[in-house]
Design an enzyme around this catalytic site. Sequence first.
Site, PDB file in Angstrom:
ATOM      1  N   GLU A  99      77.121 107.860  82.693  1.00 54.31           N
ATOM      2  CA  GLU A  99      75.882 107.343  83.281  1.00 54.31           C
ATOM      3  C   GLU A  99      75.679 108.019  84.642  1.00 54.31           C
ATOM      4  O   GLU A  99      76.634 108.203  85.393  1.00 54.31           O
ATOM      5  CB  GLU A  99      75.999 105.822  83.473  1.00 54.31           C
ATOM      6  CG  GLU A  99      74.729 105.193  84.048  1.00 54.31           C
ATOM      7  CD  GLU A  99      74.809 103.668  84.186  1.00 54.31           C
ATOM      8  OE1 GLU A  99      75.925 103.132  84.316  1.00 54.31           O
ATOM      9  OE2 GLU A  99      73.742 103.023  84.149  1.00 54.31           O
ATOM     10  N   LYS A 146      67.553 102.722  79.129  1.00 60.68           N
ATOM     11  CA  LYS A 146      68.375 101.503  79.228  1.00 60.68           C
ATOM     12  C   LYS A 146      67.506 100.265  79.071  1.00 60.68           C
ATOM     13  O   LYS A 146      66.503 100.103  79.776  1.00 60.68           O
ATOM     14  CB  LYS A 146      69.065 101.483  80.588  1.00 60.68           C
ATOM     15  CG  LYS A 146      70.066 100.361  80.788  1.00 60.68           C
ATOM     16  CD  LYS A 146      70.672 100.499  82.178  1.00 60.68           C
ATOM     17  CE  LYS A 146      71.891  99.644  82.388  1.00 60.68           C
ATOM     18  NZ  LYS A 146      72.494  99.928  83.708  1.00 60.68           N
ATOM     19  N   CYS A 189      75.657 101.254  79.707  1.00 56.97           N
ATOM     20  CA  CYS A 189      76.336 100.338  80.627  1.00 56.97           C
ATOM     21  C   CYS A 189      76.158  98.853  80.297  1.00 56.97           C
ATOM     22  O   CYS A 189      76.801  98.351  79.402  1.00 56.97           O
ATOM     23  CB  CYS A 189      75.894 100.662  82.062  1.00 56.97           C
ATOM     24  SG  CYS A 189      77.048 100.053  83.304  1.00 56.97           S
TER      25      CYS A 189
END
Length: 284
Positions: A51, A120, A161
């Site tokens: 990331e 995301k 994440c």
Amino acid sequence: MSDNMSGVMTKFRLALIQLMVSPLKASNLRKVRTLVKEAASKGAKVVALPECYNSPYGTNYFPEYAEKIPGESTQVLSEVAKKHGVYLIGGSIPEEDGGKFYNTCTVFAPNGSMLLKYRKIHLFDIDVPGKITFHESETLSPGNTLCTFDTPYCKVGIGICYDMRFAELAQIYTKEGCQLLVYPGAFNMTTGPAHWELLQRARAVDNQVYVAAVSPSRNEKDSYVAWGHSSIVNPWGEVVANAGSDETIVYADIDLKYLSDIRQQIPIHKQKRPDLYSVQAVQD
Ligand SMILES: *[C@@H]1O[C@H](CO)[C@@H](O)[C@H](O)[C@H]1NC(C)=O
Ligand SMILES: *[C@@H]1O[C@H](CO)[C@@H](O)[C@H](O)[C@H]1NC(C)=O
């Protein structure tokens, strides 16, 4: 690399690049070139970056480092994927589109073409008193589309994440036929030791899939100190690769025959279930 009867490859090498991200974008991109080359030379067919591989992690950095897609950083991904003939999962970068910012993963095919762009979905807005407060949504907009891509080996699902904490995302990917889930991510020194490995193992065992998570390496001087520990977990829930905290590349052979053996031994995927589980709520 073995073939089964139908000629489908049942094993391939996955590499996770635990890159030491610096504030210099050009130096991060140079590292991408050398480390992807190294991973490919060790036989990796699918290579993943962490990331925010091109930018320090933090809402204050996102506008400054953000790029359009295609742009400088994704152009480098395209070139190196093609040069080394690998599937390249481009961690994430801060993306700018229409005045909004996203935390975005792109994936490139061995011919250099972009296969997908995943933004995301679950933004990291957390508040653990005295430990960690972080509000990605102050700067970023969320994505709303799950993304998979096909390789000659298996289908792969992408999350970033905090997405790892949402079990249903992994379930949907599994139902779509993914056998490997890859999460570029950067947990920190609070959430890392507590949950990083646990979440990967949970997603792997729940769904009987391989799960990989790729972090930047740890730099104690950063404002956001990443936990590191990029790792690969097999469908039995075992950690088969773990990077520790320094810059490194870790590898594991993803074995789809092993995955199917696990699914036969504990056939949760074939289990008959009620269409709707009913809940008997007893009140006192
Ligand atoms: C590149 O590879 C992808 C994935 O295999 C394929 O869909 C695409 O058509 C290819 N593009 C070119 C220009 O060959
Ligand atoms: C984790 O990150 C947040 C946000 O940058 C920070 O406030 C917190 O101090 C960090 N915790 C540790 C233990 O590094």
